[in-house]
Scaffold this motif. Structure first.
Motif, mmCIF file in Angstrom:
data_model
loop_
_atom_site.group_PDB
_atom_site.id
_atom_site.type_symbol
_atom_site.label_atom_id
_atom_site.label_comp_id
_atom_site.label_asym_id
_atom_site.label_seq_id
_atom_site.Cartn_x
_atom_site.Cartn_y
_atom_site.Cartn_z
ATOM 1 N N VAL A 161 18.846 9.186 6.966
ATOM 2 C CA VAL A 161 18.016 8.140 7.570
ATOM 3 C C VAL A 161 16.541 8.529 7.510
ATOM 4 C CG1 VAL A 161 17.504 6.920 9.718
ATOM 5 C CG2 VAL A 161 19.886 7.363 9.076
ATOM 6 N N TYR A 162 16.270 9.789 7.793
ATOM 7 C CA TYR A 162 14.911 10.347 7.748
ATOM 8 C C TYR A 162 14.287 10.101 6.376
ATOM 9 C CZ TYR A 162 11.651 14.453 7.733
ATOM 10 O OH TYR A 162 10.579 15.298 7.640
ATOM 11 N N LEU A 163 14.988 10.455 5.305
ATOM 12 C CA LEU A 163 14.427 10.315 3.960
ATOM 13 C C LEU A 163 14.259 8.851 3.569
ATOM 14 C CD1 LEU A 163 16.293 13.190 2.092
ATOM 15 C CD2 LEU A 163 13.894 13.141 2.816
ATOM 16 N N ASP A 164 15.177 8.003 3.995
ATOM 17 C CA ASP A 164 15.046 6.577 3.706
ATOM 18 C C ASP A 164 13.809 6.012 4.396
ATOM 19 O OD1 ASP A 164 16.195 4.018 2.632
ATOM 20 O OD2 ASP A 164 16.247 3.524 4.773
ATOM 21 N N ASN A 165 13.605 6.364 5.666
ATOM 22 C CA ASN A 165 12.416 5.912 6.386
ATOM 23 C C ASN A 165 11.140 6.482 5.781
ATOM 24 O OD1 ASN A 165 14.079 4.545 8.149
ATOM 25 N ND2 ASN A 165 13.978 6.075 9.770
ATOM 26 N N SER A 166 11.218 7.738 5.357
ATOM 27 C CA SER A 166 10.055 8.388 4.749
ATOM 28 C C SER A 166 9.658 7.689 3.458
ATOM 29 C CB SER A 166 10.361 9.862 4.479
ATOM 30 O OG SER A 166 9.256 10.502 3.890
ATOM 31 N N LEU A 167 10.642 7.334 2.651
ATOM 32 C CA LEU A 167 10.351 6.612 1.402
ATOM 33 C C LEU A 167 9.602 5.313 1.698
ATOM 34 C CD1 LEU A 167 10.588 5.879 -1.593
ATOM 35 C CD2 LEU A 167 12.909 5.067 -1.118
ATOM 36 N N LYS A 168 10.097 4.552 2.656
ATOM 37 C CA LYS A 168 9.458 3.274 2.974
ATOM 38 C C LYS A 168 8.026 3.479 3.446
ATOM 39 C CE LYS A 168 13.846 1.062 4.150
ATOM 40 N NZ LYS A 168 14.734 0.584 5.234
ATOM 41 N N ARG A 169 7.813 4.509 4.251
ATOM 42 C CA ARG A 169 6.469 4.779 4.758
ATOM 43 C C ARG A 169 5.527 5.211 3.630
ATOM 44 N NH1 ARG A 169 3.919 6.097 9.569
ATOM 45 N NH2 ARG A 169 5.842 5.644 10.688
ATOM 46 N N VAL A 170 5.990 6.113 2.761
ATOM 47 C CA VAL A 170 5.139 6.582 1.669
ATOM 48 C C VAL A 170 4.801 5.440 0.716
ATOM 49 C CG1 VAL A 170 5.024 8.092 -0.348
ATOM 50 C CG2 VAL A 170 5.953 8.967 1.801
ATOM 51 N N VAL A 171 5.789 4.620 0.379
ATOM 52 C CA VAL A 171 5.531 3.486 -0.520
ATOM 53 C C VAL A 171 4.541 2.523 0.111
ATOM 54 C CG1 VAL A 171 6.556 1.422 -1.555
ATOM 55 C CG2 VAL A 171 7.692 3.632 -1.804
ATOM 56 N N GLU A 172 4.677 2.286 1.406
ATOM 57 C CA GLU A 172 3.761 1.371 2.092
ATOM 58 C C GLU A 172 2.317 1.840 1.984
ATOM 59 O OE1 GLU A 172 2.606 0.039 6.668
ATOM 60 O OE2 GLU A 172 4.437 1.190 6.284
ATOM 61 N N VAL A 173 2.071 3.106 2.324
ATOM 62 C CA VAL A 173 0.697 3.596 2.296
ATOM 63 C C VAL A 173 0.210 3.793 0.860
ATOM 64 C CG1 VAL A 173 0.864 4.653 4.568
ATOM 65 C CG2 VAL A 173 1.402 6.020 2.557
ATOM 66 N N TYR A 174 1.136 4.120 -0.036
ATOM 67 C CA TYR A 174 0.762 4.337 -1.432
ATOM 68 C C TYR A 174 0.321 3.032 -2.092
ATOM 69 C CZ TYR A 174 0.939 6.783 -5.921
ATOM 70 O OH TYR A 174 0.615 7.367 -7.115
ATOM 71 N N LEU A 175 1.051 1.959 -1.800
ATOM 72 C CA LEU A 175 0.705 0.664 -2.387
ATOM 73 C C LEU A 175 -0.680 0.199 -1.935
ATOM 74 C CD1 LEU A 175 4.036 -1.383 -2.231
ATOM 75 C CD2 LEU A 175 2.710 -0.836 -4.275
ATOM 76 N N ARG A 176 -1.029 0.506 -0.707
ATOM 77 C CA ARG A 176 -2.342 0.080 -0.216
ATOM 78 C C ARG A 176 -3.469 0.754 -0.982
ATOM 79 N NH1 ARG A 176 -0.503 0.931 5.093
ATOM 80 N NH2 ARG A 176 -1.892 2.730 5.245
ATOM 81 N N ARG A 177 -3.188 1.953 -1.498
ATOM 82 C CA ARG A 177 -4.259 2.731 -2.151
ATOM 83 C C ARG A 177 -4.297 2.505 -3.655
ATOM 84 N NH1 ARG A 177 -7.422 7.194 -0.693
ATOM 85 N NH2 ARG A 177 -8.993 7.366 -2.313
ATOM 86 N N VAL A 178 -3.144 2.541 -4.312
ATOM 87 C CA VAL A 178 -3.161 2.478 -5.775
ATOM 88 C C VAL A 178 -2.557 1.207 -6.333
ATOM 89 C CG1 VAL A 178 -3.033 4.993 -5.925
ATOM 90 C CG2 VAL A 178 -0.930 3.661 -6.062
ATOM 91 N N GLY A 179 -1.848 0.436 -5.501
ATOM 92 C CA GLY A 179 -1.212 -0.759 -6.008
ATOM 93 C C GLY A 179 0.047 -0.430 -6.755
ATOM 94 N N ASP A 180 0.808 -1.442 -7.112
ATOM 95 C CA ASP A 180 2.075 -1.247 -7.826
ATOM 96 C C ASP A 180 1.783 -1.241 -9.315
ATOM 97 O OD1 ASP A 180 5.348 -2.891 -7.708
ATOM 98 O OD2 ASP A 180 4.606 -1.161 -8.821
ATOM 99 N N ASP A 181 1.739 -0.035 -9.902
ATOM 100 C CA ASP A 181 1.469 0.103 -11.327
ATOM 101 C C ASP A 181 2.707 -0.060 -12.183
ATOM 102 O OD1 ASP A 181 -1.197 0.641 -10.796
ATOM 103 O OD2 ASP A 181 -0.810 2.775 -10.508
ATOM 104 N N GLY A 182 3.897 -0.199 -11.493
ATOM 105 C CA GLY A 182 5.128 -0.251 -12.257
ATOM 106 C C GLY A 182 5.372 -1.562 -12.898
#
Length: 231
Positions: A210-231
């Motif tokens: 559960v920890y890693l699943d929540n961590s992924l969502k949090r990292v993606v959220e903050v990452y998208l705000r900075r670099v956008g979805d390049d995929g």
């Protein structure tokens, strides 16, 4: 760049007389992990080779090794750059983490477990938070998970995850609010440590998933705000 090169010149003494591409790679990997060379930075062969006092061939071999580890990328006619992760890269990193880290906990066997390294990492995180050093909190969090992986007693697993965690640091270095990203894991790491100290292996595995699943969502959220979805 001048400040970074001064730091590399200080690392020159680490090479000694038996300089090898692997040892140069170790230095550059550490510097990338520390944020000396942020994602997107072009690495100059002449400047870095001069700072470290190594040949162009040795440096190119170290670049090749770090490219294989997905920390660098070679762009034709432009040079070598510190890699900028995509959201898909971050998601794949977390898939790998979940597979490996949960398997390590599942395979721990019967308690008690040797958890000194985990406890030290938790305390490092708390101490860094008290000092307001949120990047150091992120470093302590990575240390916690490396110590968790080390419980497997497998050099191959340690080596695999060293590269995975180094890639993860590339994402950490571009987020705009390291406190928001890292602060929740101080308590979560302590909770996971306590569960393992109590010998509750199954509960710890579920908690970690559960920890890693929540961590992924949090990292993606903050990452998208900075670099956008390049995929």
């Amino acid at each position: 760049m001048a400040e970074q090169l001064t730091g590399l010149a200080d690392d020159r003494a680490l090479l000694g007389r038996t300089s090898t591409a692997e040892r140069v790679s170790d230095i550059l990997r550490s510097r990338i992990a520390e944020g000396y060379f942020p994602p997107g930075t072009r690495l100059s062969e002449d400047s870095i080779g001069g700072a470290l006092g190594v040949s162009r061939n040795t440096l190119r071999e170290s670049f090749r090794l770090l490219t294989h580890e997905r920390l660098l990328v070679h762009e034709l006619n432009r040079g070598v750059f510190v890699r900028v992760l995509t959201v898909e890269d971050v998601e794949d990193i977390y898939r790998t983490r979940s597979l490996v880290e949960c398997a390590v906990v599942r395979g721990l066997g019967e308690p008690p477990y040797v958890l000194d390294g985990l406890a030290e990492a938790v305390e490092d995180g708390r101490r860094s938070a008290r000092g307001g050093d949120w990047k150091a909190v992120g470093t302590a969090n990575i240390r916690f998970h490396r110590e968790l992986v080390a419980l497997a007693g497998s050099e191959r697993t340690d080596e695999l995850m060293r590269s995975v965690f180094a890639e993860l640091r590339l994402a950490f270095h571009v987020v705009d609010d390291p406190r928001r990203l890292h602060e929740p894991y101080i308590a979560r790491n302590a909770e996971l440590l306590e569960t393992l100290q109590n010998g509750e292996r199954d509960a710890a595995e579920l908690m970690l998933a559960v920890y890693l699943d929540n961590s992924l969502k949090r990292v993606v959220e903050v990452y998208l705000r900075r670099v956008g979805d390049d995929g």
